[in-house]
Write an enzyme that holds these catalytic residues in place. Structure first.
Site, mmCIF file in Angstrom:
data_model
loop_
_atom_site.group_PDB
_atom_site.id
_atom_site.type_symbol
_atom_site.label_atom_id
_atom_site.label_comp_id
_atom_site.label_asym_id
_atom_site.label_seq_id
_atom_site.Cartn_x
_atom_site.Cartn_y
_atom_site.Cartn_z
ATOM 1 N N CYS A 208 -6.312 0.250 23.438
ATOM 2 C CA CYS A 208 -5.854 1.441 22.743
ATOM 3 C C CYS A 208 -5.054 2.341 23.687
ATOM 4 O O CYS A 208 -5.054 2.162 24.901
ATOM 5 C CB CYS A 208 -7.042 2.210 22.162
ATOM 6 S SG CYS A 208 -7.743 1.452 20.680
ATOM 7 N N HIS B 141 -5.322 7.912 20.725
ATOM 8 C CA HIS B 141 -6.435 8.849 20.584
ATOM 9 C C HIS B 141 -6.603 9.690 21.844
ATOM 10 O O HIS B 141 -5.995 9.422 22.890
ATOM 11 C CB HIS B 141 -7.734 8.093 20.271
ATOM 12 C CG HIS B 141 -8.132 7.100 21.330
ATOM 13 N ND1 HIS B 141 -8.764 7.455 22.494
ATOM 14 C CD2 HIS B 141 -7.982 5.747 21.389
ATOM 15 C CE1 HIS B 141 -9.004 6.383 23.225
ATOM 16 N NE2 HIS B 141 -8.529 5.326 22.590
#
Length: 302
Positions: free
Chosen positions: A199, A183
């Site tokens: 992440c 992301h």
């Protein structure tokens, strides 16, 4: 060595070399301005924070000084994996994307710096796929992250809506590993560092490109290759990164050396050449994240 104007960002797409070649990019540098930090220069040139520090060990991170020559880590040995899909090399803190070329198209590779999971929140190794993509994602912090923030006096809501306070940024690619995403970010300084909760974060402009060109279903390989060995013509190169935090300094350094010797031996078995052992030892002693020439009698100078 190509010297660039300070504000010129670096290309992230390279024509894929033949299978027997492994090096992409070229050696580049910029000249620091009076107000620059190394972090500013990294941000302008699409380079991770730790990568630019490794490549410039003698330059002050916060006050490089006007006129200082700053080396950009703009050359890369391709990871030792199939050249397809997304490949995330954790010690390098860099992702590679090999799109499937259309008929008559020359194969290319895209590469970008990433931020990865810090100690105790490691980004997992293995193979998965991109299972979905989302623009302007809302963030639903897991209970473990909400407990951590609450303990620090910074409670999180159950849902963080899209906007400037959303740590996922404007684009997200969801992986098949439960809870893990690639992301964007609202904390750009963390790209190229081991700071996330697992992440994979990218600079806003980089994740926007991947969002557009990476199809759902793309294979993702998450690897741990702190040592990469590869060829450029008849020249053999070694690219070394420090061990991951969770591996520990001593254990990691020993494993690093073993991996390097094994990879070099395999390369020499395929294509014998004269090995520059002094260059090899220097690259292992001071990992720079830069490809170092380890064949012949000279050490590549950037």
């Amino acid at each position: 060595m190509l010297i660039l104007a300070p504000l010129q960002a670096q290309a992230a797409m390279f024509h894929l070399p033949p299978q027997e070649f492994d090096l992409v990019g070229m050696a580049m540098s910029v000249t620091a301005l009076q107000q620059d930090t190394l972090i500013d220069i990294a941000r302008r040139n699409d380079v991770g924070q730790e990568a630019i520090v490794l490549a410039n060990p003698e330059v002050d991170r916060w006050l490089p000084g006007a006129g200082t020559r700053v080396v950009l880590p703009s050359q890369h040995l391709l990871p030792d994996t199939p050249r397809e899909g997304l490949v995330l090399n954790l010690p390098e803190m860099r992702v590679y994307y090999y799109p499937r070329p259309g008929r008559g198209e020359q194969p290319v590779v895209y590469t970008y710096p990433v931020g990865i999971g810090r100690m105790d929140w490691e980004t997992p190794l293995g193979e998965t796929t991109v299972i979905s993509k989302q623009k302007d994602p809302a963030w639903r912090p897991p209970a473990s992250i909400r407990r951590e923030h609450a303990a620090q006096g910074d409670p999180l809501p159950l849902v963080v809506p899209p906007g400037p306070d959303n740590p996922l940024g404007k684009y997200a690619l969801r992986l098949g590993i439960s809870g893990y995403l690639m992301h964007g970010t609202n904390k750009e300084f963390g790209v190229g560092m081991q700071v996330s909760h697992g992440c994979v974060r990218l600079l806003p402009e980089d994740v926007e490109v991947l969002y557009e060109i990476v199809p759902v279903g793309t294979r993702v390989r998450i690897i741990n290759q702190p040592v990469k060995v590869g060829w450029h013509g008849d020249e053999l190169y070694l690219q070394v990164y420090p061990p991951m935090e969770e591996e520990g300094a001593q254990v990691g350094q020993q494993a690093l050396r073993e991996k390097a010797i094994e990879a070099v031996d395999a390369a020499l078995f395929e294509r014998p050449t004269v090995l520059n052992r002094a260059a090899l030892e220097s690259a292992l002693a001071r990992p720079s994240g830069m490809p170092v020439l380890i064949s012949g009698r000279r050490l590549l100078v950037h």
